[in-house]
Motif scaffolding. Sequence first.
Motif, PDB file in Angstrom:
ATOM      1  N   HIS B  18       0.789  -0.854  -0.107  1.00  0.00           N
ATOM      2  CA  HIS B  18      -0.195   0.034   0.087  1.00  0.00           C
ATOM      3  C   HIS B  18       1.079   1.467   0.021  1.00  0.00           C
ATOM      4  CE1 HIS B  18      -3.457   2.543   0.090  1.00  0.00           C
ATOM      5  NE2 HIS B  18      -2.629   3.308   1.614  1.00  0.00           N
ATOM      6  N   SER B  20       1.270   5.668   0.202  1.00  0.00           N
ATOM      7  CA  SER B  20       0.573   7.139   0.350  1.00  0.00           C
ATOM      8  C   SER B  20       0.228   8.021  -1.052  1.00  0.00           C
ATOM      9  CB  SER B  20       0.991   7.630   1.383  1.00  0.00           C
ATOM     10  OG  SER B  20       2.364   8.431   0.497  1.00  0.00           O
ATOM     11  N   SER B  24       2.156   7.924  -4.681  1.00  0.00           N
ATOM     12  CA  SER B  24       1.550   7.913  -6.350  1.00  0.00           C
ATOM     13  C   SER B  24       1.778   9.143  -7.139  1.00  0.00           C
ATOM     14  CB  SER B  24       0.079   7.372  -6.269  1.00  0.00           C
ATOM     15  OG  SER B  24       0.104   7.376  -4.983  1.00  0.00           O
TER      16      SER B  24
END
Lengths: 325, 348
Positions: B18, B20, B24
Motif C-alpha cells: 500500500h 500513500s 503515487s
Amino acid sequence: MTALLEVRGLKMHYGTVKGDVKAVDDVSFSLEAGESLGIAGESGCGKTSVALALMKLQPGNAKFLGGSITLDGMNVLALDDEKIRREVRWKRISMVPQAAMNALNPVFTVKDQIIEAILTHEDVSEKEAEKRTLELLKRVGIDPSRAGNYPHEFSGGMKQRAMIAMALACNPEIVIADEPTTALDVIVQAQVLKVIKTLQRDLGLSMILISHDLSVVAETCERTVIMYAGSIVENTSTVEMFRHPLHPYSVGLIGAFPKLTGERKRLESITGNPPNLLDPPPGCRFHPRCPHARDVCTRIVPPLLETHENHMVACHMVNRHPEYR
Amino acid sequence: MSERLVRVEGLVKHFPVHMSLLDSLLRREVPMVKAVDGVSFTIKSGEIFGLVGESGCGKTTTGRAVIRLIEPTSGHVLFDGVDVDELPRGEVKAYRREMQIIFQDPFESLNPKMTIYELVAEPLEIHGIGAGDEERRALISEALNEVQLIPPEEFLFRYPHELSGGQRQRVAIARVLILKPRFVVADEPVSMLDVSIRTEVLNLMLDIREKLGLTILFITHDLAIARYMSDDIGVMYLGKLIECGGTHDVLDDPDHPYTQALMAAVPVPDAERRRGDLPIRGETPQPINVPPGCRFHPRCPYAFDRCKVEEPPLVEVEPGHAAACFLQDEFHAGRLKRGRLPEDQAET
C-alpha cells in the motif's frame, strides 16, 4: 533444605455468571533455588492461572479458596497488594508474559521501558539504571546500539529477548516464563530457548517455564510437571518423565507427539475432550478419557503421591499400568 | 487419470505494498511483497504433499493460488492435465468442486449463526447437489459419519459454539468431503488444536485419504507433523521452494542448509537428546527486500561469493530429491557434514 518456593494445596476458582470455574484445584509443588521447572499441559489446564497466582496477578474474578504459596518462608497470599508490588514482583519473582510481542509499549524506546522498570522498583540513579539496562540487553544477545530503538523496529525474536532482559532488570530470584516462545518460528525459538537456558545457568536463576509444548519443556527444564483440568497429574525429573511417564494422561500426551526421527508409527490419540471446568467430572478428572479407569476413579480424587523416588503421580491405578515398574 | 494430479509450474504471486497518495503522485515505484516467487512442484494422485516453512515463507499463498482462491501473478497450475486458468468461466465451477480447502482456524471458518446442518448443506446448495431435503440429509449424515461425528443426528442442529475445537475442525472437513473432491488443500488444519485433539484429526485425515484416495496439499509449520502426514515434502524459504522430495530423503538427509537448520532447531520431546549448536543466526528477512543471489545466503554459514550473486536452481541431488544449493552435492556425498558449522567457523 526447604524449597525457595513452596505451593501447597492451592485452590483458585473463577467466579462467572454460570458458576465457578474450578481452574486450579489442590495444586502443590515446590521449586528449589537454581532449579528449572516446566509446567506443561493443554489450554485451559490451569497452568497460566498458577503462574499468575504466584505473583498475585490473578484476574479480578478469581477466588482463593485454600492453600498457601510460601516464598522463602513468607506467605505470598497473605501479603497486601502494596507490599507485593513493592517487595515481591520484579525484585523476587518476575514474569516473561505470553505474547511478548504486544507487551512492550509502542511509543517508548525499549531502553526507556527497561530503565523505567528499574527506577520504579529500586532506588538507583538513572545513569546506573541505564548502565544495567545495556548490560542486560547484551546478555540476551541484543546489540546495545539497538537499545534506543522502538519496539516496532525489533523483530519478534528481539522483542522476546527484550522482555527477558526486562524480567531480569531487578535481579529476581525466580523468573516465570509463560509460553515464552509460542509465537516464534522454530529457528528463532531455538535461539531464544538457548538464551533462557544460558541465563538460567549463568545467573543461577530459579525458573518456571510454562508451555503447551512438551518438547520445549523437555529441552529447557530439569523437572517437569504435567497438569490436567486444574490439577497436577505427574511431577518428576524431565528425564524420568519422558523415559517412564506413569500417569495415563502423561503417557497419552507424550505419545501424541509425532517423532522427528526414527520409524513412522501411527500415533495413538487420547479419546474425548478435556472437561468443562464449570462442572468437572467427580473423582479423577481424567477418568472419562482414561483407558485404565475403574469404579474408584469415578468417586475419589486421587492424591498426588510419591510412588517412586522423586516421582509423584496422582492416579489410583498407577501400579496396574503396564508402564509401572 | 494422470499419475500426477496437480502440477504447479513457475507459480508467482506478488502483492503490491500500500502506498500513500504522495508516493503515487511522485510516481515512486510500487514495492512488491514477493510472497511466492517461482514455485514448481507436482503432487501425485492419492498422495499427501507436505509444504513446510516458517511464517511468511509463502506456503499459505501457494496453497491458495493452487486452488485459485487468489489469482497468481504468473505461472500455471495444471489439474489433471488441465490449466484451470484457461477454462471458460462456466466450466471453472465444476473444477472448483474437485479442489477444496480446509482452513486453519475452525473458530473463524464456521459461521456461528448457522447450525451444523446448514453449514454442511451450504456446499450442496452452492453446487446444486441433491434433489430434495431427504437426499441432502442423507448426504450430510454420511459426511458427518465420515468425520466421526457420530451419531450425526446428535450434531445436526447444534451450533459451532457448542462443539469443541476438534469437533469444529471435523465439521470443516465434512463440508469439504461432502463435495467428493479429488484434491484438498489443508492449511495448518491442526495448529489451533490441543495436542490430544490434534492427533485424532491427523489420523482422521490419513484414514480419509486411504479410503477415498484423496490427494492432499498439507501446509504446516511443524516439521514433525509434516513428517507424520506426508509422502513427499517441499520446504519453502522466502517465496521459493528450496528443497523437495520424498519425506524421508528430505528430512532424514537434508541437503539444503536451511532444511538442516530447521531440523536442528525443532525441539523434541526427549530430554536426553541434546542438539548441537545451531548453524544459522538471525531471522527471516521481509519478502519485500529479498537478498540477491541465494536468498538464504545472509544467514547461511556455508555461503561463499557465488551465493551472493547467483541464485542456485532447484536441481536433483538424487532421483526424486531436489535442492537449491550450490553445495548440495557436497552434503549429499558427505564431504560436508550436515547441520554442522564448517571447520574454519567452528570457533564462533
